[in-house]
Design a protein around this motif. Structure first.
Motif, PDB file in Angstrom:
ATOM      1  N   LYS A   1      56.796  62.597  59.053  1.00  0.00           N
ATOM      2  CA  LYS A   1      57.599  61.824  58.101  1.00  0.00           C
ATOM      3  C   LYS A   1      58.971  61.462  58.660  1.00  0.00           C
ATOM      4  O   LYS A   1      59.485  60.367  58.407  1.00  0.00           O
ATOM      5  CB  LYS A   1      57.780  62.593  56.789  1.00  0.00           C
ATOM      6  N   LYS A   2      59.567  62.363  59.408  1.00  0.00           N
ATOM      7  CA  LYS A   2      60.892  62.078  59.948  1.00  0.00           C
ATOM      8  C   LYS A   2      60.835  60.889  60.899  1.00  0.00           C
ATOM      9  O   LYS A   2      61.727  60.039  60.894  1.00  0.00           O
ATOM     10  CB  LYS A   2      61.457  63.300  60.678  1.00  0.00           C
ATOM     11  N   ARG A   3      59.784  60.818  61.708  1.00  0.00           N
ATOM     12  CA  ARG A   3      59.655  59.689  62.630  1.00  0.00           C
ATOM     13  C   ARG A   3      59.448  58.384  61.855  1.00  0.00           C
ATOM     14  O   ARG A   3      59.954  57.330  62.251  1.00  0.00           O
ATOM     15  CB  ARG A   3      58.497  59.927  63.591  1.00  0.00           C
TER      16      ARG A   3
ATOM     17  N   LEU B   1      62.772  65.530  51.406  1.00  0.00           N
ATOM     18  CA  LEU B   1      63.099  64.111  51.615  1.00  0.00           C
ATOM     19  C   LEU B   1      64.606  63.928  51.728  1.00  0.00           C
ATOM     20  O   LEU B   1      65.080  63.153  52.576  1.00  0.00           O
ATOM     21  CB  LEU B   1      62.563  63.259  50.457  1.00  0.00           C
ATOM     22  N   LEU B   2      65.369  64.606  50.902  1.00  0.00           N
ATOM     23  CA  LEU B   2      66.831  64.480  50.937  1.00  0.00           C
ATOM     24  C   LEU B   2      67.371  64.873  52.303  1.00  0.00           C
ATOM     25  O   LEU B   2      68.241  64.203  52.866  1.00  0.00           O
ATOM     26  CB  LEU B   2      67.459  65.359  49.847  1.00  0.00           C
ATOM     27  N   GLN B   3      66.822  65.959  52.863  1.00  0.00           N
ATOM     28  CA  GLN B   3      67.284  66.444  54.163  1.00  0.00           C
ATOM     29  C   GLN B   3      66.885  65.489  55.288  1.00  0.00           C
ATOM     30  O   GLN B   3      67.708  65.156  56.156  1.00  0.00           O
ATOM     31  CB  GLN B   3      66.711  67.834  54.430  1.00  0.00           C
ATOM     32  N   LEU B   4      65.634  65.036  55.281  1.00  0.00           N
ATOM     33  CA  LEU B   4      65.169  64.146  56.343  1.00  0.00           C
ATOM     34  C   LEU B   4      65.924  62.830  56.342  1.00  0.00           C
ATOM     35  O   LEU B   4      66.271  62.292  57.400  1.00  0.00           O
ATOM     36  CB  LEU B   4      63.669  63.888  56.184  1.00  0.00           C
ATOM     37  N   ALA B   5      66.190  62.290  55.147  1.00  0.00           N
ATOM     38  CA  ALA B   5      66.930  61.026  55.056  1.00  0.00           C
ATOM     39  C   ALA B   5      68.320  61.166  55.660  1.00  0.00           C
ATOM     40  O   ALA B   5      68.787  60.286  56.390  1.00  0.00           O
ATOM     41  CB  ALA B   5      67.026  60.589  53.595  1.00  0.00           C
ATOM     42  N   GLU B   6      68.973  62.279  55.384  1.00  0.00           N
ATOM     43  CA  GLU B   6      70.313  62.514  55.929  1.00  0.00           C
ATOM     44  C   GLU B   6      70.270  62.648  57.449  1.00  0.00           C
ATOM     45  O   GLU B   6      71.112  62.085  58.154  1.00  0.00           O
ATOM     46  CB  GLU B   6      70.912  63.787  55.314  1.00  0.00           C
ATOM     47  N   GLU B   7      69.274  63.353  57.970  1.00  0.00           N
ATOM     48  CA  GLU B   7      69.165  63.550  59.413  1.00  0.00           C
ATOM     49  C   GLU B   7      68.951  62.232  60.153  1.00  0.00           C
ATOM     50  O   GLU B   7      69.451  62.029  61.260  1.00  0.00           O
ATOM     51  CB  GLU B   7      68.004  64.510  59.716  1.00  0.00           C
ATOM     52  N   VAL B   8      68.226  61.311  59.528  1.00  0.00           N
ATOM     53  CA  VAL B   8      67.927  60.023  60.154  1.00  0.00           C
ATOM     54  C   VAL B   8      69.116  59.078  60.096  1.00  0.00           C
ATOM     55  O   VAL B   8      69.298  58.231  60.977  1.00  0.00           O
ATOM     56  CB  VAL B   8      66.687  59.395  59.467  1.00  0.00           C
TER      57      VAL B   8
ATOM     58  N   ARG C   1      65.150  54.759  46.580  1.00  0.00           N
ATOM     59  CA  ARG C   1      65.763  53.720  47.408  1.00  0.00           C
ATOM     60  C   ARG C   1      66.785  54.362  48.342  1.00  0.00           C
ATOM     61  O   ARG C   1      67.649  55.142  47.929  1.00  0.00           O
ATOM     62  CB  ARG C   1      66.366  52.604  46.552  1.00  0.00           C
ATOM     63  N   LEU C   2      66.642  54.034  49.637  1.00  0.00           N
ATOM     64  CA  LEU C   2      67.526  54.538  50.688  1.00  0.00           C
ATOM     65  C   LEU C   2      68.148  53.342  51.391  1.00  0.00           C
ATOM     66  O   LEU C   2      67.461  52.355  51.665  1.00  0.00           O
ATOM     67  CB  LEU C   2      66.752  55.368  51.721  1.00  0.00           C
TER      68      LEU C   2
END
Length: 378
Positions: free
Chosen positions: A172-174, A224-231, A266-267
């Motif tokens: 998912k992160k990719r 999801l919150l963490q992965l979005a921030e990392e990206v 929405r991101l």
């Protein structure tokens, strides 16, 4: 099986999960009636009239092979370049083709040949149906974890949508990183997907049917919150959510106490660091939501009303395609009823489902004091 390393030297190579998903959606499922849960068919909210009209023009053969878990129709689409991740039979692409207009462009990417064959078969049909001179839709075979490798250019899309597809990826992160890469500055990832009430067990994540049903690969919503921030994305804004049921005892026994929701987030790809709130006034210029624009589950903007928003939302509105649809004023200095501020923050999608079930029709989003009269507050 659940989180295999899908990167290989020399290019992206599909995993056993990708092969299983291709078989499930390309060979085992012939229509939505073959699904064993409502994860891939549960609408998160009713479609507005202009979207229903657009869907009615999509060929039945395309609609019959549609497996989506929500409504992925962001606002302010005219002239935009839109990418659909996991476009399948092309239903959402053909619907969006009408909303972006002939000057807009819609690209669908999918890894499943059988689904792409359905989508491509009806390109000419829809050009005639929509009254266009040439197609504004194209379909690309590739992986949502490898968008640039599939030939999609970086910084080239205004909006990316996805409908019940990200959960099918083992990385998912990719997926999020690739989406961020091909979005323009100010662009948006607007997507519906399935989320779990906790991190799933290995037994669930290795269950082929549950993975194909969009449950075995579901993220815990907090991840999801963490992965979005990392990206690099802005914090995800929850738009709406609906509960998922599994009417199959064998699958229920494997899932145990885990719960699932279909949620739309929405991101945005916008600058970080602004924490200053702002007062905004919606001017009613967005097609289909002229009187009231529900940005997410916390903010609804009614035409000519003042809303005080937090710095995060202020940055999104001033740095995205919505900037011309609002008037912006400095925040603060208000008292009494006209000074009420909506307190924004992280929303649990499972709690939102419960709230929506209790809410009577027509209830205000964001609380009774989330919007103020422009005449009163100017």
């Amino acid at each position: 099986m659940a989180e295999e390393n899908s990167a290989r030297s020399g290019g992206f190579v599909d995993t056993s999960i990708h092969v299983d998903v291709k078989d499930y959606y390309g060979k085992l499922l012939r229509n939505s009636g073959d699904l064993k849960s409502n994860a891939c068919v549960a609408p998160a909210k009713a479609a507005p009239a202009f979207v229903r009209r657009a869907l009615e023009k999509v060929h039945p053969a395309v609609t019959d092979r549609y497996y989506g878990c929500g409504l992925v129709v962001p606002e302010c689409l005219e002239g935009c370049s839109v990418l659909d991740l996991g476009s399948g039979s092309g239903r959402d692409c053909y619907m969006l083709s009408q909303l972006v207009g002939e000057k807009g462009q819609v690209t669908g990417i999918d890894m499943t040949e059988d689904q792409l064959d359905v989508a491509r078969t009806y390109v000419d049909h829809h050009v005639k149906e929509f009254g266009y001179k040439k197609p504004n839709v194209r379909f690309v075979q590739g992986y949502i974890e490898a968008l640039t490798e599939a030939g999609l250019e970086k910084n080239s899309f205004d909006i990316i949508i996805s409908n019940c597809v990200v959960n099918l990826s083992p990385d998912k992160k990719r997926v999020l990183a690739e989406a961020y890469s091909v979005l323009k500055d100010g662009g948006e990832l607007y997507f519906s997907d399935v989320y779990s009430s906790g991190r799933l067990t290995e037994e669930i994540k290795n269950h082929k049917v549950l993975w194909g049903e969009c449950l075995g690969g579901a993220l815990w919503w907090k991840d999801l919150l963490q992965l979005a921030e990392e990206v690099g994305f802005s914090p995800p804004r929850l738009v709406t959510a609906s509960g998922i049921t599994v009417d199959n005892k064998e699958l229920q026994d494997v899932l145990g106490d885990f719960k699932f929701v279909s949620a739309t987030y929405r991101l945005f790809k916008v600058p970080k660091g602004n924490t200053k709130p702002s007062r905004v006034i919606y001017n009613g210029s967005i097609t289909g939501v002229e009187e009231s624009f529900q940005f997410d589950c916390q903010y609804t903007f009614k035409v000519d009303n003042v809303v005080e928003v937090d710095g995060e939302v202020a940055t999104i509105l001033t740095q995205s395609r919505f900037m011309d649809d609002f008037t912006f004023q400095p925040a603060g200095g208000l008292s009494g009823p006209c000074g009420a501020i909506t307190k924004a923050g992280i929303v649990d999608p499972f709690e939102l489902v419960l709230q929506l079930e209790k809410q009577s029709p027509g209830s205000a989003t964001g609380g009774c004091c989330s919007t103020q009269s422009a005449a009163c507050c100017k």
